[in-house]
Design a protein around this motif. Structure first.
Motif, PDB file in Angstrom:
ATOM      1  N   UNK A 360       0.858  -1.193   0.000  1.00 25.91           N
ATOM      2  CA  UNK A 360       0.000   0.000   0.000  1.00 25.91           C
ATOM      3  C   UNK A 360       0.890   1.238   0.000  1.00 25.91           C
ATOM      4  N   UNK A 361       0.928   1.927  -1.145  1.00 30.19           N
ATOM      5  CA  UNK A 361       1.744   3.129  -1.290  1.00 30.19           C
ATOM      6  C   UNK A 361       0.909   4.400  -1.176  1.00 30.19           C
ATOM      7  N   UNK A 362      -0.354   4.251  -0.772  1.00 31.84           N
ATOM      8  CA  UNK A 362      -1.217   5.420  -0.665  1.00 31.84           C
ATOM      9  C   UNK A 362      -1.551   6.031  -2.011  1.00 31.84           C
ATOM     10  N   UNK A 363      -1.707   5.155  -3.034  1.00 31.71           N
ATOM     11  CA  UNK A 363      -1.988   5.602  -4.397  1.00 31.71           C
ATOM     12  C   UNK A 363      -3.247   4.891  -4.888  1.00 31.71           C
ATOM     13  N   UNK A 364      -4.110   5.631  -5.580  1.00 33.17           N
ATOM     14  CA  UNK A 364      -5.303   5.055  -6.186  1.00 33.17           C
ATOM     15  C   UNK A 364      -5.358   5.449  -7.657  1.00 33.17           C
ATOM     16  N   UNK A 365      -6.191   4.723  -8.417  1.00 34.65           N
ATOM     17  CA  UNK A 365      -6.287   4.928  -9.869  1.00 34.65           C
ATOM     18  C   UNK A 365      -7.702   5.297 -10.271  1.00 34.65           C
ATOM     19  N   UNK A 366      -7.825   6.370 -11.053  1.00 32.16           N
ATOM     20  CA  UNK A 366      -9.087   6.760 -11.672  1.00 32.16           C
ATOM     21  C   UNK A 366      -9.031   6.473 -13.171  1.00 32.16           C
TER      22      UNK A 366
END
Length: 386
Positions: A360-366
Motif C-alpha cells: 500500500x503506497x497510498x496511491x489510487x487509480x481513476x
C-alpha cells in the motif's frame, strides 16, 4: 440446490473476485460515478455498428477461420507495417483473439512449462500472475517505483536465471500510465540477447500515448520482435471493450505454439465483428486520432482534480490517472476507495490490488475514459470532500 461435498483443492487458492468487479458492483449499489473499471461510458461511431449489421445480413454468421478472418489479419498487417515498419505474415504470424486477456492467457499456456520462471513488473495487471501459476510457472517480480514507475534494469538482470522462460511487459502501463522509452526497449533487447527468453508485450493502449511521444512497440526492434508475442486490443482502441476482440503478433515459430492452444481455448472469434473491424480500419485516422482524443480528457480531468488535495502523478499514456491521497486521508487504500464510493460518490481502484504482497503506497487509480460531463461531475464531488 445441489451441494458439492467432495474434497476440492483450488488451483488458485488465493484468488477471489477481482477488485474491478468488486468496485464496479459497489459503485452501482451506491449510485456512484464509476471511475474504477477501465471502460468508456460513451459509444463507438455508428458506422462501425452498421458494418457489423451489414456482415450479419450478408450471411457471415458461422465460424470464422481459427486464426481470424483474412480481411482483418490483412488490415492488422497493414497497420503494423505503417506504424512500426514491421512485416508480419497475415497467414502465419497474426491471430485474432477473444480480447487481450485471452491472448495473454493463451501465450502463457502455450509457452510456459511447470517450473519455468516468468518475470513481471509490478504493480502488475491482475490477469498475468494467475495465468502463470495455472501453468505451474514461478512468478518473479520487479518493482516499478513511484512516481515515475520506470523499469529497474539492474533488478531485472539480477532475476535472470537459466529457468527464466518469459518476461511480460506492459507499455503504456496499466495501472500507472507510465510509457516505456526507446532506451527501455534497447535495455530489454540487451537483457534478453543470447537467451531463450520470450517477451510477452501487452500493448493494448498502444494508441494512447500523450504529449507528442510515440509508442515504442516491441515490433519496432527486429531483435525484440523475433522473440516477442505482442498483444493489442480493438476494445481499447475503438471504445468497444464488451466486444472482447484483440489480436496477437508473433514470429511463426511462436505463433505455431500459440495457435495450438488458441484452437482449443477459444477456437475462433465471431465473424461479422471481425469483418466490420477490417472495414473500419481502412481509415487510419480512427486509431491515429486516439491520443489527442484522450489527452484532452486527461488534461480536463487533471485540471478538475487541481481543486482537490490529491497529488497527481505523471500520466504519459493509457486512460488512467493515479493520485496520492495522503493529504486527504490516512486510511489504507482499499478502505479509502470504499469511503470514496460510499460517501463521495466516486469509485476508484486501490493500487495495492496490483501488488502480490498487497503493498500500500497510498496511491489510487481513476479511469478518465468518460464523457466530459461525467468527469466534470466526478471532479466536483471530489473537490467538495477531498
Amino acid at each position: 440446490m445441489p451441494v458439492f461435498s467432495a474434497p476440492l483443492v483450488s488451483r488458485l487458492p488465493t484468488v477471489g473476485t477481482t477488485i474491478f468487479t468488486r468496485m464496479s458492483q459497489l459503485a452501482q449499489t451506491c449510485g456512484a460515478i464509476n471511475l474504477s473499471q477501465g471502460f468508456p461510458d460513451f459509444s463507438a461511431e455508428d458506422v462501425l455498428f452498421e458494418r457489423v449489421a451489414h456482415w450479419m445480413r450478408a450471411g457471415f454468421n458461422q465460424y470464422a477461420p481459427m486464426a481470424g478472418m483474412p480481411a482483418l489479419r490483412d488490415a492488422i498487417a497493414t497497420k503494423v507495417h505503417a506504424l512500426y515498419g514491421a512485416h508480419y505474415d497475415p497467414g502465419a504470424e497474426i491471430t485474432v483473439t477473444a480480447g487481450a486477456t485471452q491472448a495473454l492467457f493463451t501465450a502463457v499456456a502455450a509457452l510456459v512449462h511447470p517450473g519455468d520462471e516468468v518475470i513481471v513488473f509490478e504493480p502488475v495487471y491482475d490477469s498475468y500472475v494467475p495465468a502463470i501459476e495455472l501453468q505451474g510457472g514461478v512468478v518473479r517480480r520487479v518493482r516499478l517505483g513511484a512516481p515515475e514507475y520506470r523499469p529497474d534494469w539492474a533488478a531485472l538482470r539480477a532475476l535472470i536465471t537459466p529457468r527464466t522462460r518469459m518476461i511480460m511487459i506492459n507499455t503504456p502501463h496499466n495501472p500507472t500510465g507510465a510509457v516505456w522509452s526507446a532506451a527501455d526497449m534497447i535495455e530489454l533487447a540487451a537483457v534478453t540477447r543470447g537467451t531463450g527468453i520470450v517477451v510477452v508485450a501487452d500493448e493494448v493502449y498502444e494508441h494512447i500515448v500523450f504529449d507528442g511521444a510515440r509508442h515504442e512497440s516491441a515490433a519496432r526492434d527486429p531483435e525484440l520482435a523475433a522473440r516477442s508475442v505482442i498483444v493489442s486490443s480493438f476494445g481499447k482502441t475503438y471504445h468497444v471493450t464488451g466486444w472482447k476482440v484483440g489480436y496477437v503478433l508473433a514470429p511463426q515459430a511462436l505463433m505455431d505454439e500459440f495457435r495450438k492452444v488458441h484452437q482449443f481455448n477459444v477456437f475462433t472469434v465471431n465473424a461479422p465483428v471481425q469483418l466490420a473491424l477490417a472495414d473500419y480500419m481502412a481509415e487510419p485516422s480512427r486509431h491515429l486520432a486516439l491520443a489527442a482524443f484522450y489527452q484532452a480528457k486527461r488534461d480536463a480531468f487533471r485540471a478538475g482534480l487541481a481543486a482537490t488535495h490529491f497529488e497527481l502523478l505523471p500520466c504519459a499514456g493509457t486512460y488512467f490517472q493515479t493520485v496520492r491521497y495522503a493529504a486527504v486521508s490516512d486510511l489504507p487504500d482499499l478502505a479509502f476507495v470504499e469511503w470514496l464510493t460510499r460517501e463521495v460518490g466516486v469509485a476508484a481502484i486501490p493500487l495495492s490490488a496490483f501488488f502480490g504482497d498487497g503493498r500500500d503506497e497510498g496511491v489510487i487509480r481513476f479511469c478518465f475514459a468518460k464523457q466530459e460531463a461525467t468527469l466534470a461531475e466526478a471532479c466536483e464531488r471530489l473537490a467538495r470532500f477531498c
